[in-house]
Design an enzyme around this catalytic site. Structure first.
Site, PDB file in Angstrom:
ATOM      1  N   GLY A   8       0.815  -1.217   0.000  1.00 33.80           N
ATOM      2  CA  GLY A   8       0.000   0.000   0.000  1.00 33.80           C
ATOM      3  C   GLY A   8       0.845   1.261   0.000  1.00 33.80           C
ATOM      4  N   THR A   9       1.867   1.286   0.822  1.00 34.88           N
ATOM      5  CA  THR A   9       2.694   2.497   0.942  1.00 34.88           C
ATOM      6  C   THR A   9       3.325   2.866  -0.394  1.00 34.88           C
ATOM      7  OG1 THR A   9       3.128   1.979   3.251  1.00 34.88           O
ATOM      8  CG2 THR A   9       4.675   3.478   2.179  1.00 34.88           C
TER       9      THR A   9
ATOM     10  N   ASN B   7      -8.546   2.931   8.846  1.00 36.86           N
ATOM     11  CA  ASN B   7      -7.907   1.777   9.493  1.00 36.86           C
ATOM     12  C   ASN B   7      -8.165   1.724  10.995  1.00 36.86           C
ATOM     13  OD1 ASN B   7      -6.210   4.129   8.847  1.00 36.86           O
ATOM     14  ND2 ASN B   7      -4.707   3.177  10.190  1.00 36.86           N
TER      15      ASN B   7
ATOM     16  N   GLN C 192      -7.640  -0.750   3.404  1.00 37.74           N
ATOM     17  CA  GLN C 192      -8.410  -1.387   4.492  1.00 37.74           C
ATOM     18  C   GLN C 192      -9.775  -1.901   4.062  1.00 37.74           C
ATOM     19  OE1 GLN C 192      -7.678  -2.470   7.404  1.00 37.74           O
ATOM     20  NE2 GLN C 192      -5.717  -1.479   7.780  1.00 37.74           N
TER      21      GLN C 192
ATOM     22  N   SER D  33      -3.295  -3.562  -0.897  1.00 41.16           N
ATOM     23  CA  SER D  33      -2.182  -4.255  -0.245  1.00 41.16           C
ATOM     24  C   SER D  33      -2.592  -5.695   0.050  1.00 41.16           C
ATOM     25  CB  SER D  33      -1.852  -3.523   1.063  1.00 41.16           C
ATOM     26  OG  SER D  33      -0.797  -4.170   1.715  1.00 41.16           O
TER      27      SER D  33
ATOM     28  N   HIS E   1      -1.311  -7.975   2.154  1.00 39.47           N
ATOM     29  CA  HIS E   1      -1.265  -8.551   3.507  1.00 39.47           C
ATOM     30  C   HIS E   1      -2.470  -8.188   4.363  1.00 39.47           C
ATOM     31  CE1 HIS E   1       0.083  -5.131   6.154  1.00 39.47           C
ATOM     32  NE2 HIS E   1       0.515  -4.629   5.010  1.00 39.47           N
TER      33      HIS E   1
ATOM     34  N   THR F 257      13.074  -6.520 -10.789  1.00 39.13           N
ATOM     35  CA  THR F 257      12.541  -7.864 -11.031  1.00 39.13           C
ATOM     36  C   THR F 257      11.294  -8.077 -10.173  1.00 39.13           C
ATOM     37  OG1 THR F 257      14.762  -8.621 -11.506  1.00 39.13           O
ATOM     38  CG2 THR F 257      13.139 -10.332 -10.995  1.00 39.13           C
TER      39      THR F 257
ATOM     40  N   CYS G  48       1.166   1.418  12.522  1.00 35.58           N
ATOM     41  CA  CYS G  48       2.279   2.289  12.131  1.00 35.58           C
ATOM     42  C   CYS G  48       2.506   3.399  13.142  1.00 35.58           C
ATOM     43  CB  CYS G  48       2.001   2.930  10.773  1.00 35.58           C
ATOM     44  SG  CYS G  48       1.662   1.727   9.537  1.00 35.58           S
TER      45      CYS G  48
HETATM   46  N1  PLP Z   1      -3.341   2.714   3.946  1.00 32.30           N
HETATM   47  C1  PLP Z   1      -4.034   2.244   4.996  1.00 32.30           C
HETATM   48  C2  PLP Z   1      -5.425   2.737   5.224  1.00 32.30           C
HETATM   49  C3  PLP Z   1      -3.471   1.301   5.839  1.00 32.30           C
HETATM   50  O1  PLP Z   1      -4.158   0.842   6.884  1.00 32.30           O
HETATM   51  C4  PLP Z   1      -2.138   0.857   5.565  1.00 32.30           C
HETATM   52  C5  PLP Z   1      -1.482  -0.120   6.477  1.00 32.30           C
HETATM   53  O2  PLP Z   1      -1.820  -0.241   7.621  1.00 32.30           O
HETATM   54  C6  PLP Z   1      -1.461   1.368   4.465  1.00 32.30           C
HETATM   55  C7  PLP Z   1      -2.089   2.298   3.676  1.00 32.30           C
HETATM   56  C8  PLP Z   1      -0.066   0.926   4.130  1.00 32.30           C
HETATM   57  O3  PLP Z   1      -0.105  -0.360   3.568  1.00 32.30           O
HETATM   58  P1  PLP Z   1       1.199  -1.308   3.546  1.00 32.30           P
HETATM   59  O4  PLP Z   1       1.381  -1.817   4.923  1.00 32.30           O
HETATM   60  O5  PLP Z   1       0.857  -2.393   2.571  1.00 32.30           O
HETATM   61  O6  PLP Z   1       2.329  -0.465   3.069  1.00 32.30           O
END
Ligand code: PLP
Length: 400
Positions: free
Chosen positions: A78-79, A157, A185, A205, A207, A243, A331
């Site tokens: 996601g990031t 989140n 989310q 994302s 995971h 890659t 985070c």
């Molecule tokens: N955006 C939201 C709303 C999230 O909750 C998160 C992770 O907690 C992210 C972005 C970031 O995702 P990633 O952990 O895959 O980088």
């Protein structure tokens, strides 16, 4: 090899931080690791096999979200997807120096926005009300010819509150402004197609939806401005050098196929568990508030505040009792600051500090939820007893 911790018998209620990988997704990762190990850019048969695995995964994601596979870009999560959107905007629309987002976004959006501010951008942080709902009038009034992009999350989140993204999209379309949706989310928790969101970019994302870590996707609407974040080789049609993570993509694809099959059943079950949990907690413990409960939410998330209880201590007490919950965003843990989401919802510092987030998932059972309720009740009573200065013997008796 592994940390000397016994986590096998613990109860996990932190699915918004991350989900355990689904067995089928893990099998896909293993198979791809062993069989499709070649570089998918190689022209020999091994390379073709790896490229085929990558293509199948991309196709699964495209089918589930009802888009064309060429619009799906694999990223590391996601990031990276979010950073790629802002980087594209910066590079492709240099004359547009205003961005609209909300005060309750994930740090991967907010930190990029702060960085853009240092580079002279004006960022409008749209507020939310006490229910976590966005002020659409403020959003519309902030739009102007200098606006480069509107970036909003689909589901929060920390509270699970959903933003009305389709409504936001009709506003941005009226002004001809690009829309990015952080659906990290919401994906896997409720069904939607990219058309339902009406965005130009959507971040995902793996995971968070029972896939592996280190893989995500960015959906880019055809013809939306794009500039790669990573430069180098011509992988991903020149949109992301390096890659490809073939095994990760295989696991992501498998996780999405499972989700496509069973999301309605998951939603029903999790809605039942979440509602049972909230009803029982409110019935058994006085002085509880559920943040965002009157808004539309994803079905698995409860964000609760307890009068006279410190959320961080409560999370620690539950941890000692073998239960994993969190204070909010994973985070932000360790930040020792009240949640920016609850602060934006107008909660005072002490209410904000008393909050804990409980997020349920596919493996959560009713029996586990009952254990959680009992332990929460016990911990809250004890902590309030200490807070009120009661002697230890009274606290242990559970006197409120
Ligand atoms: N955006 C939201 C709303 C999230 O909750 C998160 C992770 O907690 C992210 C972005 C970031 O995702 P990633 O952990 O895959 O980088």
């Amino acid at each position: 090899m592994y940390p000397p911790l016994n986590i096998m018998n613990r109860l996990y209620f932190d699915y918004n931080a991350t989900t355990p990988i689904a067995q089928e997704a893990w099998a896909a990762v293993e198979e791809a690791t062993h069989i499709a190990y070649a570089n998918p850019s190689s022209v020999h048969q091994n390379g073709v096999a790896a490229a085929c695995v990558l293509r199948t995964a991309r196709k699964s994601i495209a089918e589930c979200f009802r888009v064309h596979e060429d619009e799906v870009l694999f990223t590391s999560g996601g990031t990276e997807s979010i950073n790629t959107v802002f980087h594209s905007i910066r590079k492709c629309l240099p004359e547009k120096k205003e961005i609209i987002t909300t005060a309750i976004e994930h740090s991967s959006v907010l930190k990029v926005c702060r960085d853009l501010e240092r580079d002279g951008y004006k960022i409008h942080y749209i507020g939310v009300n006490s229910k976590g709902a966005i002020d659409l009038h403020s959003l519309e009034s902030a739009l102007n010819p200098r606006t480069a992009v509107v970036s909003v999350m689909h589901a929060n989140n920390e509270t699970g509150v959903l933003f009305p993204v389709a409504e936001i999209s009709s506003i941005t379309k009226k002004f001809g402004v690009l829309l990015h949706v952080d659906a990290v989310q919401s994906a896997g928790k409720i069904r939607f197609s990219m058309d339902d969101l009406g965005a130009d970019y959507v971040s995902l994302s793996a995971h968070k939806l029972y896939g592996p870590k280190g893989i995500g996707a960015l959906w880019i609407r055809k013809k939306a401005p794009f500039y790669p974040l990573l430069l180098g080789g011509s992988q991903e049609k020149g949109r992301r050098a390096g890659t490809e993570n073939v095994a990760g993509a295989a696991g992501f694809g498998a996780a999405v196929r499972i989700m496509d099959r069973q999301i309605e059943a998951d939603v029903d079950r999790l809605t039942y568990l979440r509602n049972f949990f909230e009803k029982e907690i409110c019935r058994r413990i006085p002085g509880v508030v559920i943040h965002g409960d009157e808004s539309l939410r994803i079905p698995n998330t409860s964000n609760l505040g307890f009068d006279s209880v410190d959320g961080e201590l409560l999370v620690t007490a539950l941890d000692h009792a073998g239960i994993s919950v969190s204070m909010g965003s994973a985070c932000m843990s360790g930040a020792h600051q009240p949640s920016h989401v609850l602060t934006a919802m107008g909660l005072g510092e002490s209410t904000g500090r008393s909050a804990v987030r409980v997020s349920f998932g596919r493996q959560t059972t009713l029996a586990e939820v009952e254990v959680l309720i009992n332990q929460l009740e016990k911990c809250v009573i004890q902590m309030r007893g200490f807070h009120a200065g009661l002697p230890l013997s009274k606290v242990q008796e559970g006197v409120l």
